[in-house]
Design a protein around this motif. Structure first.
Motif, mmCIF file in Angstrom:
data_model
loop_
_atom_site.group_PDB
_atom_site.id
_atom_site.type_symbol
_atom_site.label_atom_id
_atom_site.label_comp_id
_atom_site.label_asym_id
_atom_site.label_seq_id
_atom_site.Cartn_x
_atom_site.Cartn_y
_atom_site.Cartn_z
ATOM 1 N N PRO A 18 11.431 -3.773 -3.969
ATOM 2 C CA PRO A 18 10.678 -2.782 -4.752
ATOM 3 C C PRO A 18 9.635 -2.072 -3.898
ATOM 4 C CG PRO A 18 10.073 -5.025 -5.362
ATOM 5 C CD PRO A 18 11.227 -5.150 -4.426
ATOM 6 N N ALA A 19 9.237 -0.893 -4.378
ATOM 7 C CA ALA A 19 8.147 -0.165 -3.712
ATOM 8 C C ALA A 19 6.829 -0.587 -4.338
ATOM 9 C CB ALA A 19 8.361 1.335 -3.865
ATOM 10 N N GLU A 20 5.749 -0.430 -3.572
ATOM 11 C CA GLU A 20 4.415 -0.742 -4.082
ATOM 12 C C GLU A 20 3.424 0.247 -3.475
ATOM 13 O OE1 GLU A 20 3.847 -4.790 -2.810
ATOM 14 O OE2 GLU A 20 3.435 -4.252 -0.736
ATOM 15 N N ALA A 21 2.312 0.467 -4.186
ATOM 16 C CA ALA A 21 1.286 1.384 -3.666
ATOM 17 C C ALA A 21 0.399 0.620 -2.695
ATOM 18 C CB ALA A 21 0.450 1.933 -4.816
ATOM 19 N N VAL A 22 0.194 1.185 -1.511
ATOM 20 C CA VAL A 22 -0.601 0.508 -0.471
ATOM 21 C C VAL A 22 -1.607 1.510 0.101
ATOM 22 C CG1 VAL A 22 -0.436 -0.487 1.860
ATOM 23 C CG2 VAL A 22 1.182 -1.171 0.100
ATOM 24 N N PRO A 23 -2.868 1.062 0.332
ATOM 25 C CA PRO A 23 -3.856 1.970 0.936
ATOM 26 C C PRO A 23 -3.338 2.493 2.272
ATOM 27 C CG PRO A 23 -4.908 -0.078 0.222
ATOM 28 C CD PRO A 23 -3.425 -0.279 0.074
ATOM 29 N N LEU A 24 -3.640 3.746 2.517
ATOM 30 C CA LEU A 24 -3.108 4.422 3.700
ATOM 31 C C LEU A 24 -3.334 3.628 4.990
ATOM 32 C CD1 LEU A 24 -1.745 7.085 4.322
ATOM 33 C CD2 LEU A 24 -3.990 8.065 4.746
ATOM 34 N N GLU A 25 -4.544 3.103 5.144
ATOM 35 C CA GLU A 25 -4.881 2.423 6.406
ATOM 36 C C GLU A 25 -4.041 1.176 6.632
ATOM 37 O OE1 GLU A 25 -7.074 3.528 4.285
ATOM 38 O OE2 GLU A 25 -8.187 5.038 5.421
ATOM 39 N N SER A 26 -3.439 0.641 5.575
ATOM 40 C CA SER A 26 -2.658 -0.598 5.716
ATOM 41 C C SER A 26 -1.165 -0.326 5.812
ATOM 42 C CB SER A 26 -2.925 -1.509 4.511
ATOM 43 O OG SER A 26 -4.295 -1.726 4.360
ATOM 44 N N CYS A 27 -0.800 0.924 6.033
ATOM 45 C CA CYS A 27 0.619 1.292 5.956
ATOM 46 C C CYS A 27 1.354 1.302 7.289
ATOM 47 C CB CYS A 27 0.759 2.672 5.314
ATOM 48 S SG CYS A 27 0.516 2.579 3.547
ATOM 49 N N VAL A 28 0.678 0.987 8.381
ATOM 50 C CA VAL A 28 1.377 1.003 9.669
ATOM 51 C C VAL A 28 2.516 -0.016 9.635
ATOM 52 C CG1 VAL A 28 1.168 0.526 12.132
ATOM 53 C CG2 VAL A 28 -0.627 1.773 10.950
ATOM 54 N N ARG A 49 5.000 0.003 7.681
ATOM 55 C CA ARG A 49 5.650 -0.063 6.360
ATOM 56 C C ARG A 49 6.618 1.116 6.204
ATOM 57 N NH1 ARG A 49 2.429 -3.502 3.141
ATOM 58 N NH2 ARG A 49 4.148 -3.379 1.638
ATOM 59 N N VAL A 50 7.547 0.986 5.276
ATOM 60 C CA VAL A 50 8.579 2.016 5.094
ATOM 61 C C VAL A 50 8.253 2.872 3.874
ATOM 62 C CG1 VAL A 50 11.019 2.422 4.635
ATOM 63 C CG2 VAL A 50 10.318 0.618 6.230
ATOM 64 N N LEU A 51 8.183 4.161 4.122
ATOM 65 C CA LEU A 51 7.817 5.120 3.073
ATOM 66 C C LEU A 51 8.906 5.188 2.001
ATOM 67 C CD1 LEU A 51 5.720 7.313 2.332
ATOM 68 C CD2 LEU A 51 7.117 8.928 3.639
ATOM 69 N N ARG A 52 8.481 5.221 0.732
ATOM 70 C CA ARG A 52 9.446 5.270 -0.363
ATOM 71 C C ARG A 52 9.273 6.497 -1.254
ATOM 72 N NH1 ARG A 52 11.790 0.112 -1.135
ATOM 73 N NH2 ARG A 52 12.852 0.849 -3.003
ATOM 74 N N LEU A 104 6.317 3.967 9.075
ATOM 75 C CA LEU A 104 5.067 4.701 9.295
ATOM 76 C C LEU A 104 4.324 4.189 10.515
ATOM 77 C CD1 LEU A 104 4.008 4.834 5.550
ATOM 78 C CD2 LEU A 104 5.060 6.657 6.917
ATOM 79 N N ASP A 105 3.845 5.114 11.300
ATOM 80 C CA ASP A 105 2.996 4.760 12.425
ATOM 81 C C ASP A 105 1.727 5.614 12.361
ATOM 82 O OD1 ASP A 105 3.508 7.275 13.611
ATOM 83 O OD2 ASP A 105 5.220 6.511 14.716
ATOM 84 N N MET A 140 -0.995 12.161 6.715
ATOM 85 C CA MET A 140 -1.241 11.944 5.281
ATOM 86 C C MET A 140 -2.740 11.948 4.989
ATOM 87 S SD MET A 140 1.747 9.337 4.030
ATOM 88 C CE MET A 140 1.664 8.169 5.379
ATOM 89 N N ALA A 141 -3.539 11.410 5.922
ATOM 90 C CA ALA A 141 -4.997 11.453 5.722
ATOM 91 C C ALA A 141 -5.467 12.902 5.658
ATOM 92 C CB ALA A 141 -5.696 10.697 6.855
ATOM 93 N N SER A 142 -4.900 13.771 6.498
ATOM 94 C CA SER A 142 -5.316 15.179 6.524
ATOM 95 C C SER A 142 -4.999 15.861 5.205
ATOM 96 C CB SER A 142 -4.624 15.928 7.664
ATOM 97 O OG SER A 142 -3.302 16.303 7.282
#
Ligand code: AMP
Ligand code: MG
Length: 415
Positions: free
Chosen positions: A33-43, A45-48, A162-163, A170-172
Protein backbone atom coordinates in the motif's frame (compact mmCIF):
# COMPACT_ATOMS: atom_id res chain seq x y z
CA UNK A 1 8.66 -32.52 -1.05
CA UNK A 2 8.52 -28.90 -2.07
CA UNK A 3 5.52 -28.01 -4.18
CA UNK A 4 7.23 -27.02 -7.40
CA UNK A 5 5.79 -25.29 -10.41
CA UNK A 6 5.87 -27.13 -13.78
CA UNK A 7 9.39 -27.76 -14.94
CA UNK A 8 9.31 -25.55 -18.03
CA UNK A 9 12.61 -23.76 -18.57
CA UNK A 10 14.27 -26.28 -16.26
CA UNK A 11 17.66 -27.81 -16.98
CA UNK A 12 19.62 -30.29 -14.89
CA UNK A 13 21.61 -27.39 -13.50
CA UNK A 14 18.55 -25.37 -12.47
CA UNK A 15 15.98 -23.22 -14.23
CA UNK A 16 16.95 -20.42 -16.59
CA UNK A 17 17.78 -17.14 -14.90
CA UNK A 18 15.05 -15.26 -16.78
CA UNK A 19 12.45 -17.89 -15.91
CA UNK A 20 13.50 -17.77 -12.27
CA UNK A 21 13.29 -13.98 -12.23
CA UNK A 22 9.81 -14.03 -13.73
CA UNK A 23 8.63 -16.62 -11.23
CA UNK A 24 10.01 -14.55 -8.38
CA UNK A 25 8.37 -11.36 -9.64
CA UNK A 26 5.10 -13.27 -10.11
CA UNK A 27 5.10 -14.02 -6.39
CA UNK A 28 3.99 -10.42 -5.85
CA UNK A 29 0.19 -10.40 -6.07
CA UNK A 30 -0.17 -6.67 -5.60
CA UNK A 31 2.10 -3.81 -4.64
CA UNK A 32 2.42 -2.75 -1.04
CA UNK A 33 0.00 0.00 0.00
CA UNK A 34 0.91 3.65 -0.38
CA UNK A 35 1.23 5.95 2.62
CA UNK A 36 1.72 9.69 3.14
CA UNK A 37 5.27 10.51 4.26
CA UNK A 38 6.87 13.90 5.08
CA UNK A 39 8.98 15.09 2.20
CA UNK A 40 12.25 15.05 4.15
CA UNK A 41 11.80 11.34 4.93
CA UNK A 42 11.18 10.28 1.35
CA UNK A 43 14.72 9.59 0.15
CA UNK A 44 14.84 6.05 -1.25
CA UNK A 45 11.06 5.70 -1.18
CA UNK A 46 8.99 5.00 -4.30
CA UNK A 47 6.58 7.65 -5.48
CA UNK A 48 2.96 6.52 -5.86
CA UNK A 49 1.31 9.69 -7.13
CA UNK A 50 2.00 11.91 -10.13
CA UNK A 51 3.54 15.23 -9.12
CA UNK A 52 2.40 18.25 -11.11
CA UNK A 53 3.85 21.73 -10.66
CA UNK A 54 1.60 23.84 -8.45
CA UNK A 55 3.33 27.18 -8.99
CA UNK A 56 5.48 28.89 -11.58
CA UNK A 57 9.17 28.89 -10.70
CA UNK A 58 10.22 31.57 -10.28
CA UNK A 59 6.74 32.76 -9.31
CA UNK A 60 7.46 36.33 -10.59
CA UNK A 61 9.97 38.09 -12.84
CA UNK A 62 13.06 38.57 -10.73
CA UNK A 63 16.61 39.89 -10.84
CA UNK A 64 19.40 37.36 -11.38
CA UNK A 65 22.02 39.78 -9.98
CA UNK A 66 22.69 42.35 -7.32
CA UNK A 67 22.40 45.46 -9.51
CA UNK A 68 20.05 48.00 -11.03
CA UNK A 69 16.77 47.45 -12.84
CA UNK A 70 16.46 49.76 -15.85
CA UNK A 71 14.11 50.59 -18.69
CA UNK A 72 16.45 50.17 -21.65
CA UNK A 73 14.52 52.56 -23.93
CA UNK A 74 15.08 55.51 -21.60
CA UNK A 75 18.63 54.69 -20.40
CA UNK A 76 21.49 56.64 -22.00
CA UNK A 77 24.98 55.16 -21.91
CA UNK A 78 27.39 57.39 -19.99
CA UNK A 79 24.62 59.67 -18.69
CA UNK A 80 24.02 60.24 -14.98
CA UNK A 81 20.67 58.76 -13.85
CA UNK A 82 19.05 58.96 -10.37
CA UNK A 83 18.53 55.78 -8.28
CA UNK A 84 14.85 56.22 -7.46
CA UNK A 85 13.95 53.06 -5.56
CA UNK A 86 15.08 49.82 -4.03
CA UNK A 87 13.60 46.31 -3.84
CA UNK A 88 15.25 43.74 -1.60
CA UNK A 89 14.70 39.99 -1.97
CA UNK A 90 11.39 38.98 -0.43
CA UNK A 91 9.74 42.40 -0.81
CA UNK A 92 6.73 42.83 -3.09
CA UNK A 93 7.38 44.35 -6.54
CA UNK A 94 7.26 48.12 -6.90
CA UNK A 95 7.33 50.48 -9.92
CA UNK A 96 10.28 51.86 -11.77
CA UNK A 97 10.11 55.66 -11.84
CA UNK A 98 9.90 57.27 -15.31
CA UNK A 99 13.50 58.48 -15.54
CA UNK A 100 15.36 56.52 -12.93
CA UNK A 101 17.00 53.22 -12.21
CA UNK A 102 16.03 50.93 -9.35
CA UNK A 103 18.31 49.11 -6.93
CA UNK A 104 17.55 45.33 -6.88
CA UNK A 105 19.14 42.38 -5.11
CA UNK A 106 19.47 38.84 -6.45
CA UNK A 107 16.05 37.13 -6.41
CA UNK A 108 14.19 40.41 -5.82
CA UNK A 109 10.96 41.07 -7.74
CA UNK A 110 11.66 43.12 -10.86
CA UNK A 111 9.92 46.50 -10.60
CA UNK A 112 7.10 47.06 -13.09
CA UNK A 113 8.40 48.92 -16.10
CA UNK A 114 11.95 47.52 -15.95
CA UNK A 115 13.19 45.30 -18.79
CA UNK A 116 16.84 44.61 -17.85
CA UNK A 117 19.17 44.51 -14.86
CA UNK A 118 22.73 45.86 -14.95
CA UNK A 119 25.06 44.07 -12.56
CA UNK A 120 26.44 46.42 -9.90
CA UNK A 121 30.01 45.77 -11.03
CA UNK A 122 29.18 47.32 -14.41
CA UNK A 123 28.04 50.74 -13.14
CA UNK A 124 29.54 53.68 -11.28
CA UNK A 125 27.47 54.85 -8.35
CA UNK A 126 27.96 58.18 -6.64
CA UNK A 127 25.46 58.79 -3.83
CA UNK A 128 22.02 58.45 -5.40
CA UNK A 129 23.37 58.93 -8.92
CA UNK A 130 24.39 56.16 -11.26
CA UNK A 131 26.23 56.00 -14.55
CA UNK A 132 26.04 52.95 -16.79
CA UNK A 133 28.77 52.58 -19.41
CA UNK A 134 26.43 50.71 -21.81
CA UNK A 135 22.73 49.97 -22.32
CA UNK A 136 22.15 46.21 -21.90
CA UNK A 137 19.94 44.18 -24.25
CA UNK A 138 16.34 43.74 -23.11
CA UNK A 139 16.04 40.78 -20.74
CA UNK A 140 19.61 40.94 -19.42
CA UNK A 141 19.91 39.39 -15.95
CA UNK A 142 16.19 38.77 -15.62
CA UNK A 143 14.75 35.41 -14.59
CA UNK A 144 11.29 35.29 -16.13
CA UNK A 145 8.25 34.03 -14.25
CA UNK A 146 7.93 30.26 -14.91
CA UNK A 147 11.12 29.97 -16.96
CA UNK A 148 12.36 27.13 -14.75
CA UNK A 149 9.08 25.32 -14.04
CA UNK A 150 5.60 26.20 -15.36
CA UNK A 151 2.58 25.55 -13.11
CA UNK A 152 0.69 22.56 -14.45
CA UNK A 153 3.77 20.79 -15.88
CA UNK A 154 4.05 17.08 -15.09
CA UNK A 155 7.23 16.78 -13.01
CA UNK A 156 7.41 13.28 -11.54
CA UNK A 157 5.67 10.02 -12.29
CA UNK A 158 4.64 7.13 -10.03
CA UNK A 159 7.39 4.55 -9.79
CA UNK A 160 10.28 6.99 -9.34
CA UNK A 161 12.70 6.13 -6.56
CA UNK A 162 13.11 9.46 -4.83
CA UNK A 163 16.46 11.05 -4.22
CA UNK A 164 17.64 14.53 -3.21
CA UNK A 165 16.79 15.99 -6.62
CA UNK A 166 13.13 14.99 -6.35
CA UNK A 167 13.01 16.32 -2.78
CA UNK A 168 14.32 19.71 -3.99
CA UNK A 169 11.82 19.89 -6.86
CA UNK A 170 8.84 18.95 -4.70
CA UNK A 171 9.94 21.34 -1.93
CA UNK A 172 10.08 24.16 -4.52
CA UNK A 173 6.45 23.38 -5.30
CA UNK A 174 5.32 23.53 -1.70
CA UNK A 175 4.71 19.81 -1.16
CA UNK A 176 5.13 18.79 2.46
CA UNK A 177 3.94 15.16 2.41
CA UNK A 178 3.58 12.77 -0.50
CA UNK A 179 2.26 9.32 -1.25
CA UNK A 180 4.99 6.68 -1.37
CA UNK A 181 5.02 2.89 -1.09
CA UNK A 182 5.19 1.44 2.36
CA UNK A 183 8.72 0.08 2.82
CA UNK A 184 8.91 -3.69 2.40
CA UNK A 185 9.55 -5.29 5.79
CA UNK A 186 12.32 -7.83 5.41
CA UNK A 187 13.50 -10.33 8.00
CA UNK A 188 17.15 -11.12 7.27
CA UNK A 189 18.70 -14.34 8.54
CA UNK A 190 22.29 -15.46 8.27
CA UNK A 191 22.44 -19.20 8.76
CA UNK A 192 25.47 -21.35 9.54
CA UNK A 193 27.13 -22.87 12.58
CA UNK A 194 30.44 -21.30 11.53
CA UNK A 195 29.15 -17.73 11.75
CA UNK A 196 30.14 -15.31 14.45
CA UNK A 197 28.46 -11.93 14.88
CA UNK A 198 30.40 -8.67 14.66
CA UNK A 199 32.04 -7.74 17.94
CA UNK A 200 32.45 -11.33 19.12
CA UNK A 201 35.74 -13.23 19.14
CA UNK A 202 36.16 -15.91 16.52
CA UNK A 203 36.35 -19.46 17.86
CA UNK A 204 38.33 -22.09 15.94
CA UNK A 205 36.56 -22.88 12.67
CA UNK A 206 34.45 -19.72 12.70
CA UNK A 207 34.21 -16.74 10.35
CA UNK A 208 32.47 -13.45 10.91
CA UNK A 209 29.05 -13.06 9.33
CA UNK A 210 29.58 -10.66 6.43
CA UNK A 211 26.50 -11.55 4.35
CA UNK A 212 24.08 -10.33 7.00
CA UNK A 213 25.59 -6.84 7.30
CA UNK A 214 26.17 -6.64 3.53
CA UNK A 215 22.61 -7.56 2.67
CA UNK A 216 21.23 -5.40 5.46
CA UNK A 217 23.03 -2.41 3.98
CA UNK A 218 21.91 -3.25 0.44
CA UNK A 219 18.29 -3.81 1.42
CA UNK A 220 18.18 -0.54 3.31
CA UNK A 221 19.63 1.27 0.28
CA UNK A 222 16.96 -0.38 -1.86
CA UNK A 223 14.17 1.01 0.31
CA UNK A 224 13.45 -1.92 2.64
CA UNK A 225 12.93 -1.81 6.36
CA UNK A 226 15.22 -4.55 7.65
CA UNK A 227 14.81 -6.70 10.74
CA UNK A 228 18.04 -8.59 11.48
CA UNK A 229 17.50 -11.98 13.10
CA UNK A 230 20.34 -13.40 15.24
CA UNK A 231 22.55 -15.94 13.45
CA UNK A 232 20.77 -19.28 13.03
CA UNK A 233 22.80 -22.44 13.65
CA UNK A 234 22.71 -25.44 11.29
CA UNK A 235 20.14 -27.40 13.21
CA UNK A 236 16.73 -28.49 11.86
CA UNK A 237 14.68 -27.55 14.92
CA UNK A 238 16.45 -24.20 15.41
CA UNK A 239 16.06 -23.43 11.72
CA UNK A 240 12.32 -24.18 11.77
CA UNK A 241 11.75 -22.05 14.85
CA UNK A 242 13.79 -19.17 13.45
CA UNK A 243 12.02 -19.21 10.08
CA UNK A 244 8.57 -19.45 11.65
CA UNK A 245 9.27 -16.49 13.92
CA UNK A 246 10.93 -14.50 11.13
CA UNK A 247 7.93 -14.80 8.80
CA UNK A 248 5.60 -13.19 11.30
CA UNK A 249 4.65 -9.68 10.28
CA UNK A 250 7.13 -9.25 7.42
CA UNK A 251 6.71 -9.08 3.66
CA UNK A 252 9.87 -11.01 2.83
CA UNK A 253 12.09 -13.50 4.62
CA UNK A 254 15.61 -13.49 3.22
CA UNK A 255 18.16 -16.09 4.26
CA UNK A 256 21.74 -16.77 3.25
CA UNK A 257 23.47 -20.16 3.17
CA UNK A 258 22.24 -23.62 4.04
CA UNK A 259 19.99 -23.66 0.97
CA UNK A 260 21.64 -26.50 -0.94
CA UNK A 261 21.34 -30.21 -0.21
CA UNK A 262 24.46 -30.74 1.90
CA UNK A 263 24.36 -32.53 5.28
CA UNK A 264 24.22 -29.21 7.06
CA UNK A 265 21.81 -27.44 4.74
CA UNK A 266 18.52 -27.24 6.61
CA UNK A 267 16.71 -24.26 5.14
CA UNK A 268 14.70 -26.18 2.55
CA UNK A 269 13.63 -28.93 4.95
CA UNK A 270 12.59 -26.30 7.46
CA UNK A 271 10.54 -24.53 4.80
CA UNK A 272 8.87 -27.82 3.85
CA UNK A 273 8.04 -28.53 7.47
CA UNK A 274 6.49 -25.08 7.83
CA UNK A 275 4.31 -25.53 4.73
CA UNK A 276 6.44 -23.24 2.59
CA UNK A 277 5.93 -23.32 -1.13
CA UNK A 278 8.90 -22.90 -3.43
CA UNK A 279 8.57 -21.64 -7.00
CA UNK A 280 12.33 -21.67 -7.60
CA UNK A 281 14.73 -24.30 -6.26
CA UNK A 282 17.88 -24.00 -8.32
CA UNK A 283 18.92 -21.46 -10.94
CA UNK A 284 21.27 -22.04 -13.86
CA UNK A 285 23.55 -19.20 -12.86
CA UNK A 286 27.14 -18.70 -11.78
CA UNK A 287 27.87 -18.02 -9.03
CA UNK A 288 24.95 -19.12 -6.95
CA UNK A 289 23.09 -22.11 -8.33
CA UNK A 290 21.43 -23.07 -5.03
CA UNK A 291 18.90 -20.28 -4.77
CA UNK A 292 15.32 -20.80 -3.65
CA UNK A 293 12.29 -18.56 -3.66
CA UNK A 294 8.63 -18.91 -2.89
CA UNK A 295 6.21 -18.31 -0.04
CA UNK A 296 6.40 -18.90 3.67
CA UNK A 297 3.05 -18.22 5.30
CA UNK A 298 1.97 -14.73 4.21
CA UNK A 299 5.55 -13.67 3.52
CA UNK A 300 7.61 -14.17 0.41
CA UNK A 301 10.81 -16.13 0.82
CA UNK A 302 14.19 -15.92 -0.90
CA UNK A 303 17.05 -18.17 0.14
CA UNK A 304 20.41 -16.97 -1.15
CA UNK A 305 23.59 -19.06 -1.25
CA UNK A 306 26.23 -18.55 1.43
CA UNK A 307 29.28 -17.61 -0.63
CA UNK A 308 29.42 -13.82 -0.50
CA UNK A 309 29.66 -13.21 -4.24
CA UNK A 310 26.86 -15.71 -4.87
CA UNK A 311 24.70 -14.03 -2.23
CA UNK A 312 25.43 -10.66 -3.83
CA UNK A 313 24.64 -11.89 -7.36
CA UNK A 314 21.36 -13.32 -6.11
CA UNK A 315 20.54 -10.10 -4.29
CA UNK A 316 21.22 -7.94 -7.35
CA UNK A 317 19.70 -10.38 -9.80
CA UNK A 318 16.52 -11.23 -7.90
CA UNK A 319 16.01 -9.36 -4.63
CA UNK A 320 16.47 -5.85 -5.99
CA UNK A 321 13.92 -6.40 -8.80
CA UNK A 322 11.60 -8.16 -6.32
CA UNK A 323 11.67 -5.20 -3.92
CA UNK A 324 11.07 -2.86 -6.85
CA UNK A 325 8.03 -4.91 -7.87
CA UNK A 326 6.71 -4.89 -4.29
CA UNK A 327 7.02 -1.10 -4.17
CA UNK A 328 5.63 -0.64 -7.70
CA UNK A 329 8.94 0.96 -8.69
CA UNK A 330 10.41 1.20 -12.16
CA UNK A 331 12.67 -1.89 -12.39
CA UNK A 332 16.38 -1.29 -11.79
CA UNK A 333 18.26 -0.60 -14.99
CA UNK A 334 21.44 -2.01 -16.50
CA UNK A 335 23.95 -0.56 -18.93
CA UNK A 336 25.13 -1.76 -22.31
CA UNK A 337 28.88 -1.30 -22.39
CA UNK A 338 31.94 -2.59 -24.24
CA UNK A 339 33.94 -5.33 -22.59
CA UNK A 340 37.69 -4.91 -22.42
CA UNK A 341 38.33 -8.55 -21.66
CA UNK A 342 38.25 -11.87 -23.48
CA UNK A 343 36.52 -14.95 -22.19
CA UNK A 344 35.68 -18.47 -23.38
CA UNK A 345 33.27 -20.70 -21.52
CA UNK A 346 30.75 -23.50 -21.81
CA UNK A 347 27.29 -22.03 -22.42
CA UNK A 348 24.38 -23.03 -20.21
CA UNK A 349 24.42 -20.72 -17.21
CA UNK A 350 23.82 -17.02 -16.79
CA UNK A 351 27.06 -15.69 -15.35
CA UNK A 352 27.71 -12.73 -13.08
CA UNK A 353 31.30 -11.53 -13.53
CA UNK A 354 32.70 -8.86 -11.23
CA UNK A 355 33.79 -5.89 -13.31
CA UNK A 356 35.06 -2.36 -12.98
CA UNK A 357 34.24 0.59 -15.20
CA UNK A 358 37.36 2.27 -16.55
CA UNK A 359 37.66 5.28 -18.81
CA UNK A 360 39.17 4.76 -22.25
CA UNK A 361 39.20 8.07 -24.10
CA UNK A 362 35.66 9.43 -23.97
CA UNK A 363 33.94 6.17 -23.06
CA UNK A 364 33.79 3.76 -20.17
CA UNK A 365 34.49 0.08 -20.70
CA UNK A 366 34.14 -2.93 -18.40
CA UNK A 367 37.27 -4.67 -17.16
CA UNK A 368 37.49 -7.69 -14.90
CA UNK A 369 38.67 -7.22 -11.35
CA UNK A 370 40.89 -10.26 -11.19
CA UNK A 371 40.26 -13.57 -9.55
CA UNK A 372 36.57 -14.04 -8.86
CA UNK A 373 36.23 -17.08 -6.56
CA UNK A 374 32.67 -16.70 -5.32
CA UNK A 375 33.80 -16.98 -1.71
CA UNK A 376 36.03 -13.91 -2.00
CA UNK A 377 35.12 -10.51 -0.66
CA UNK A 378 38.19 -8.41 -1.47
CA UNK A 379 37.47 -8.15 -5.26
CA UNK A 380 34.23 -6.32 -4.45
CA UNK A 381 36.25 -3.32 -3.36
CA UNK A 382 37.56 -2.65 -6.85
CA UNK A 383 34.38 -3.62 -8.72
CA UNK A 384 31.53 -1.34 -9.78
CA UNK A 385 29.10 -4.11 -10.63
CA UNK A 386 28.66 -7.35 -12.52
CA UNK A 387 28.85 -8.08 -16.22
CA UNK A 388 25.85 -10.33 -16.81
CA UNK A 389 26.44 -12.93 -19.52
CA UNK A 390 23.34 -14.69 -20.90
CA UNK A 391 23.32 -18.48 -20.66
CA UNK A 392 23.90 -18.83 -24.42
CA UNK A 393 27.16 -16.84 -24.50
CA UNK A 394 30.20 -18.96 -25.36
CA UNK A 395 32.80 -16.23 -25.68
CA UNK A 396 33.42 -12.55 -25.19
CA UNK A 397 35.98 -10.61 -27.21
CA UNK A 398 37.30 -7.16 -26.35
CA UNK A 399 34.92 -4.60 -27.84
CA UNK A 400 31.84 -6.83 -27.55
CA UNK A 401 28.85 -5.06 -26.03
CA UNK A 402 27.83 -6.68 -22.74
CA UNK A 403 25.19 -6.01 -20.08
CA UNK A 404 26.55 -4.35 -16.96
CA UNK A 405 24.57 -4.43 -13.71
CA UNK A 406 25.89 -1.61 -11.53
CA UNK A 407 26.01 -1.95 -7.74
CA UNK A 408 24.39 1.48 -7.55
CA UNK A 409 21.05 1.53 -9.31
CA UNK A 410 20.80 3.57 -12.45
CA UNK A 411 18.33 4.27 -15.19
CA UNK A 412 15.31 3.68 -12.98
CA UNK A 413 13.55 6.76 -14.27
CA UNK A 414 9.87 6.41 -15.00
CA UNK A 415 8.82 7.09 -18.60
P1 AMP B 1 26.66 -22.72 2.40
O1 AMP B 1 25.77 -22.04 1.41
O2 AMP B 1 26.02 -22.86 3.74
O3 AMP B 1 27.15 -24.03 1.86
O4 AMP B 1 27.93 -21.79 2.59
C1 AMP B 1 28.81 -21.56 1.53
C2 AMP B 1 30.01 -20.77 1.99
O5 AMP B 1 29.56 -19.47 2.36
C3 AMP B 1 30.70 -21.33 3.21
O6 AMP B 1 32.09 -21.16 3.06
C4 AMP B 1 30.18 -20.47 4.32
O7 AMP B 1 31.04 -20.42 5.44
C5 AMP B 1 30.04 -19.13 3.64
N1 AMP B 1 29.07 -18.32 4.33
C6 AMP B 1 27.86 -18.71 4.69
N2 AMP B 1 27.19 -17.73 5.30
C7 AMP B 1 28.00 -16.67 5.34
C8 AMP B 1 27.88 -15.36 5.87
N3 AMP B 1 26.76 -14.97 6.49
N4 AMP B 1 28.93 -14.52 5.75
C9 AMP B 1 30.04 -14.93 5.11
N5 AMP B 1 30.22 -16.15 4.59
C10 AMP B 1 29.22 -17.04 4.70
MG1 MG C 1 26.51 -23.81 5.52
Amino acid sequence: MNAMLPAFGCTAGGIDFDVALQRILDLVDRPLPAEAVPLESCVGRVLREPITARVDLPPFDQSAMDGYAVRTASLIAGAVTPVTGRTATGEPPSRLAACGVHRVLTGAALPDGADAVIAQEHVRRDGDLLTAAAVPPVGTNIRRCGEDIRAGTALLYPGATLDWRHIAIMASQGFSAIQVSRSPRVALLSTGRELCAAGQDLAAGQIHDSNGPMLGALLTAWGASVRRVPIVADNPATMRAALRAAADGVDLVLTTAGISVGDEDHVRDALDALGGNLAVLKVAMKPGKPLAAGRLGRALFVGLPGNPQAALAGALGFVRPLLARMMDAVPPGSLQICAEFALRRTPGRTEFILARLVRRGDAFVATRTGSDGSGRLAPLLTADGFVLLPASTAHVAPGDVVTFVPFLSCGDRPR
